[in-house]
Design a protein around this motif. Structure first.
Motif, PDB file in Angstrom:
ATOM      1  N   PHE A  98       0.850  -1.248  -0.105  1.00  0.00           N
ATOM      2  CA  PHE A  98      -0.123  -0.116  -0.073  1.00  0.00           C
ATOM      3  C   PHE A  98       0.950   1.296   0.098  1.00  0.00           C
ATOM      4  CE2 PHE A  98      -1.803   3.291   2.930  1.00  0.00           C
ATOM      5  CZ  PHE A  98      -2.742   3.738   2.225  1.00  0.00           C
ATOM      6  N   SER A  99       1.777   1.260   0.712  1.00  0.00           N
ATOM      7  CA  SER A  99       2.555   2.583   0.912  1.00  0.00           C
ATOM      8  C   SER A  99       3.457   2.873  -0.185  1.00  0.00           C
ATOM      9  CB  SER A  99       3.236   2.700   2.475  1.00  0.00           C
ATOM     10  OG  SER A  99       4.229   1.691   2.534  1.00  0.00           O
ATOM     11  N   GLU A 100       4.021   1.646  -0.955  1.00  0.00           N
ATOM     12  CA  GLU A 100       4.940   1.718  -1.893  1.00  0.00           C
ATOM     13  C   GLU A 100       4.248   1.999  -3.546  1.00  0.00           C
ATOM     14  OE1 GLU A 100       8.202   1.482  -2.121  1.00  0.00           O
ATOM     15  OE2 GLU A 100       7.988   1.741   0.268  1.00  0.00           O
ATOM     16  N   HIS A 101       2.848   2.217  -3.142  1.00  0.00           N
ATOM     17  CA  HIS A 101       2.071   2.371  -4.442  1.00  0.00           C
ATOM     18  C   HIS A 101       1.216   3.586  -4.503  1.00  0.00           C
ATOM     19  CE1 HIS A 101      -0.547   0.654  -7.702  1.00  0.00           C
ATOM     20  NE2 HIS A 101      -1.417   0.900  -7.375  1.00  0.00           N
ATOM     21  N   SER A 102       1.510   4.472  -5.310  1.00  0.00           N
ATOM     22  CA  SER A 102       0.831   5.512  -5.230  1.00  0.00           C
ATOM     23  C   SER A 102       0.647   6.001  -6.744  1.00  0.00           C
ATOM     24  CB  SER A 102       1.791   6.998  -4.593  1.00  0.00           C
ATOM     25  OG  SER A 102       1.235   8.009  -4.655  1.00  0.00           O
ATOM     26  N   ALA A 103      -0.462   6.844  -7.050  1.00  0.00           N
ATOM     27  CA  ALA A 103      -0.736   7.237  -8.097  1.00  0.00           C
ATOM     28  C   ALA A 103      -0.600   8.812  -8.302  1.00  0.00           C
ATOM     29  CB  ALA A 103      -1.982   6.673  -8.870  1.00  0.00           C
ATOM     30  N   GLU A 104      -0.362   8.956  -9.677  1.00  0.00           N
ATOM     31  CA  GLU A 104      -0.070  10.818  -9.845  1.00  0.00           C
ATOM     32  C   GLU A 104      -1.525  11.255  -9.754  1.00  0.00           C
ATOM     33  OE1 GLU A 104       2.459  12.249 -12.706  1.00  0.00           O
ATOM     34  OE2 GLU A 104       3.825  10.744 -12.514  1.00  0.00           O
ATOM     35  N   VAL A 105      -1.781  12.334  -9.362  1.00  0.00           N
ATOM     36  CA  VAL A 105      -2.975  13.096  -9.319  1.00  0.00           C
ATOM     37  C   VAL A 105      -2.756  14.577  -9.561  1.00  0.00           C
ATOM     38  CG1 VAL A 105      -5.358  13.126  -8.173  1.00  0.00           C
ATOM     39  CG2 VAL A 105      -3.383  11.660  -7.227  1.00  0.00           C
ATOM     40  N   ARG A 106      -3.783  15.213 -10.277  1.00  0.00           N
ATOM     41  CA  ARG A 106      -3.612  16.631 -10.506  1.00  0.00           C
ATOM     42  C   ARG A 106      -3.443  17.264  -9.105  1.00  0.00           C
ATOM     43  NH1 ARG A 106      -8.002  16.562 -13.485  1.00  0.00           N
ATOM     44  NH2 ARG A 106      -8.796  18.175 -12.178  1.00  0.00           N
ATOM     45  N   PRO A 107      -2.632  18.098  -8.821  1.00  0.00           N
ATOM     46  CA  PRO A 107      -2.444  18.854  -7.651  1.00  0.00           C
ATOM     47  C   PRO A 107      -3.499  19.585  -7.013  1.00  0.00           C
ATOM     48  CG  PRO A 107      -0.348  19.316  -8.907  1.00  0.00           C
ATOM     49  CD  PRO A 107      -1.513  18.477  -9.739  1.00  0.00           C
ATOM     50  N   ASP A 108      -4.279  20.313  -8.126  1.00  0.00           N
ATOM     51  CA  ASP A 108      -5.377  21.183  -7.648  1.00  0.00           C
ATOM     52  C   ASP A 108      -6.553  20.209  -7.101  1.00  0.00           C
ATOM     53  OD1 ASP A 108      -5.490  20.264 -10.351  1.00  0.00           O
ATOM     54  OD2 ASP A 108      -6.990  21.549 -10.853  1.00  0.00           O
ATOM     55  N   HIS A 109      -6.634  18.960  -7.776  1.00  0.00           N
ATOM     56  CA  HIS A 109      -7.621  18.103  -7.448  1.00  0.00           C
ATOM     57  C   HIS A 109      -7.416  17.539  -6.042  1.00  0.00           C
ATOM     58  CE1 HIS A 109     -10.705  14.846  -7.754  1.00  0.00           C
ATOM     59  NE2 HIS A 109      -9.587  14.097  -7.120  1.00  0.00           N
ATOM     60  N   MET A 110      -6.236  17.347  -5.745  1.00  0.00           N
ATOM     61  CA  MET A 110      -5.783  16.890  -4.162  1.00  0.00           C
ATOM     62  C   MET A 110      -6.008  18.204  -3.208  1.00  0.00           C
ATOM     63  SD  MET A 110      -5.330  13.972  -4.559  1.00  0.00           S
ATOM     64  CE  MET A 110      -4.856  13.095  -2.737  1.00  0.00           C
ATOM     65  N   LYS A 142      -8.475  17.999  -0.198  1.00  0.00           N
ATOM     66  CA  LYS A 142      -7.990  18.326   1.128  1.00  0.00           C
ATOM     67  C   LYS A 142      -8.869  19.098   2.007  1.00  0.00           C
ATOM     68  CE  LYS A 142      -3.725  19.850   1.832  1.00  0.00           C
ATOM     69  NZ  LYS A 142      -2.217  19.787   2.031  1.00  0.00           N
ATOM     70  N   SER A 143      -9.315  20.336   1.052  1.00  0.00           N
ATOM     71  CA  SER A 143      -9.927  21.221   1.960  1.00  0.00           C
ATOM     72  C   SER A 143     -11.511  20.770   2.246  1.00  0.00           C
ATOM     73  CB  SER A 143     -10.280  22.528   1.215  1.00  0.00           C
ATOM     74  OG  SER A 143     -10.382  22.362  -0.333  1.00  0.00           O
ATOM     75  N   LYS A 144     -12.033  19.693   1.506  1.00  0.00           N
ATOM     76  CA  LYS A 144     -13.061  19.142   1.937  1.00  0.00           C
ATOM     77  C   LYS A 144     -13.083  18.388   3.168  1.00  0.00           C
ATOM     78  CE  LYS A 144     -15.565  17.474  -2.361  1.00  0.00           C
ATOM     79  NZ  LYS A 144     -15.846  16.229  -3.016  1.00  0.00           N
ATOM     80  N   VAL A 145     -11.845  17.433   3.138  1.00  0.00           N
ATOM     81  CA  VAL A 145     -11.716  16.777   4.410  1.00  0.00           C
ATOM     82  C   VAL A 145     -11.617  17.597   5.831  1.00  0.00           C
ATOM     83  CG1 VAL A 145      -9.728  15.349   5.580  1.00  0.00           C
ATOM     84  CG2 VAL A 145     -10.543  14.943   3.402  1.00  0.00           C
ATOM     85  N   MET A 146     -10.646  18.782   5.535  1.00  0.00           N
ATOM     86  CA  MET A 146     -10.476  19.833   6.545  1.00  0.00           C
ATOM     87  C   MET A 146     -11.853  20.415   7.124  1.00  0.00           C
ATOM     88  SD  MET A 146      -7.347  18.676   7.001  1.00  0.00           S
ATOM     89  CE  MET A 146      -6.919  19.625   8.401  1.00  0.00           C
ATOM     90  N   ALA A 147     -12.465  20.717   6.070  1.00  0.00           N
ATOM     91  CA  ALA A 147     -14.010  21.160   6.318  1.00  0.00           C
ATOM     92  C   ALA A 147     -14.931  20.557   7.191  1.00  0.00           C
ATOM     93  CB  ALA A 147     -14.363  21.859   5.065  1.00  0.00           C
ATOM     94  N   SER A 148     -14.719  18.820   6.946  1.00  0.00           N
ATOM     95  CA  SER A 148     -15.705  18.057   7.771  1.00  0.00           C
ATOM     96  C   SER A 148     -15.299  17.968   8.873  1.00  0.00           C
ATOM     97  CB  SER A 148     -15.941  16.980   6.672  1.00  0.00           C
ATOM     98  OG  SER A 148     -14.866  16.431   6.216  1.00  0.00           O
ATOM     99  N   LEU A 149     -14.064  18.373   9.272  1.00  0.00           N
ATOM    100  CA  LEU A 149     -13.573  17.676  10.469  1.00  0.00           C
ATOM    101  C   LEU A 149     -14.123  18.412  11.829  1.00  0.00           C
ATOM    102  CD1 LEU A 149      -9.620  17.474  10.247  1.00  0.00           C
ATOM    103  CD2 LEU A 149     -11.303  15.940  10.264  1.00  0.00           C
ATOM    104  N   VAL A 150     -14.576  19.794  11.775  1.00  0.00           N
ATOM    105  CA  VAL A 150     -14.995  20.390  12.796  1.00  0.00           C
ATOM    106  C   VAL A 150     -16.043  19.776  13.703  1.00  0.00           C
ATOM    107  CG1 VAL A 150     -15.933  22.606  13.618  1.00  0.00           C
ATOM    108  CG2 VAL A 150     -14.593  22.358  11.343  1.00  0.00           C
TER     109      VAL A 150
END
Lengths: 226, 191
Positions: free
Chosen positions: A52-64, A68-76
């Protein structure tokens, strides 16, 4: 010391998450009582973790970034959440992964008598999947002669039983396939309660008990298809 | 050299993790996100190629679970990678259960017992790290056919029989390749 464990193939599929859920439930009930297999699964998890940790895929930075902001927003709202670990009191003898279905102990379940010495309580039917049930057999009783039309996993929860191949005690994990025909017998000292996971209905082969087959099929989730 | 840098990354992540658990540090969670979210997405896409929405949903769900369960993480029972892997694995199963072919009311989170109940033990932590390094190095040295079946089973989430169908190999061959790999990685505990 338990004598019957899941094979390494089953444990690997369990750790990888590729074992059917119903079978995984059976494995987890066994793990509850078997430190050896727990240790084995932990090591198998480590392999998954490395892959799992050796296997990563390229993703568009803006997508990530937007994810990320979705995740951070739902933490509260979740900040105070503390998973309540339920290991209270009276039902310690019931494996943790089954407590959801057996909140009030074995006696409180909806037992369906099939013969004078053999009762069945269904815990869960996956639609199109396996039947998950408990069997309860009186001390010293023989189970009707039966065969399996699919795979059957049995985990002993209470008491003990034996068949031609051996004696099975609390925590033992037994996996039988459709080639197997057997007549289990419960030891005389106590009743025996087992978790059974059936891919397809049991078929009784005895003269008289054959009459039960339509009932067994009726209660199995796969029956709708036939 | 590679091993040294990997270990360093691992330690940085571990510090971030304890910041999340103890100080509820959202910056630290963002760093964990940067490291793990692409891996969680890749893990999901290997079982369902092209399912980007699912991969996003699961990545999001796993990061939230990491936040909510941070206080339950104990470095002496599992490496951080292993802990996150099991959360991702369970979340993937859960997603399939809710959206997949057949419904089930079994919750994969119920299977957590194997991770939760071990007592903290400093020897175990050291052992744990040795195991992890051995597996990391061992994996790169496996014959490609064994790497292939391991990745089918673990990353793609295929059962042995599904792997045998897809690879056009007898079931017995798949099982024995997995076992050979496990033996080489010294993962099998003798009874």
């Amino acid at each position: 010391m338990l004598s019957c464990h899941p094979t390494i193939d089953i444990l690997t599929e369990y750790a990888a998450g590729s074992l059917p859920l119903a079978h995984s439930l059976g494995v987890s009930v066994h793990l509850d009582q078997c430190p050896h297999c727990r240790d084995q699964v932990r090591r198998l998890n480590n392999i998954g973790a490395e892959l799992f940790s050796e296997h990563s895929a390229e993703v568009r930075p803006d997508h990530m970034a937007s994810l990320k902001s979705k995740v951070m927003a739902s933490l509260v709202n979740h900040e105070e959440t503390q998973a309540a670990v339920d290991d209270n009191t009276a039902f310690q003898h019931i494996p943790r992964s089954l407590r959801r279905w057996i909140p009030q102990g074995f006696n409180d379940l909806n037992w369906m008598p099939l013969t004078p010495s053999f009762k069945l309580a269904t815990l869960s039917n996956e639609s199109g999947g396996a039947q998950i049930a408990l069997s309860r057999v009186k001390p010293g009783a023989r189970l009707p002669n039966h065969t399996h039309t699919g795979n059957e996993i049995t985990v002993v929860l209470k008491g003990a039983f034996s068949d031609d191949e051996g004696l099975y005690r609390e925590g033992d994990f037994i996996c039988r396939d459709h080639n197997h025909k057997h007549q289990p017998r419960v030891t005389k000292d106590a009743e025996c309660i087992c978790l059974i996971i059936l891919d397809s209905p049991i078929e009784f082969t005895g003269w008289f008990t054959r009459l039960l087959n339509p009932i067994m099929r009726y209660f199995h989730p796969n029956s709708a298809a036939t | 050299m590679n091993t040294v840098s990997e270990t360093k990354t691992d330690n940085t992540l571990l510090v971030d993790m304890s910041q999340v658990a103890q100080a509820r540090d959202t910056r630290a969670l963002e760093r964990l996100f940067d490291h793990y979210a692409p891996r969680i997405r890749a893990f999901c896409l290997s079982s369902q190629p092209g399912a980007n929405l699912m991969a996003d949903d699961i990545a999001q769900e796993v990061m939230i679970r990491i936040w909510n369960k941070a206080h339950l993480y104990n470095p002496s029972t599992a490496s951080l990678n292993t802990w996150v892997f099991t959360i991702a694995r369970n979340a993937r199963i859960d997603y399939m259960r809710k959206n997949g072919r057949y419904q089930s009311d079994i919750d994969p989170e119920d299977f957590w017992s194997e991770m939760a109940d071990e007592n903290a033990d400093p020897f175990r932590e050291a052992q744990q790290q040795r195991d992890q390094v051995r597996i990391r190095e061992g994996l790169t040295q496996l014959p490609s056919e064994q790497q292939q079946v391991l990745s089918k089973v673990y990353l793609e989430g295929k059962s042995h029989s599904e792997a045998s169908e897809e690879l056009g190999l007898p079931l017995g061959t798949v099982k024995s390749r997995v076992r050979l790999a496990l033996n080489k990685l010294s993962v099998i505990i003798k009874r």
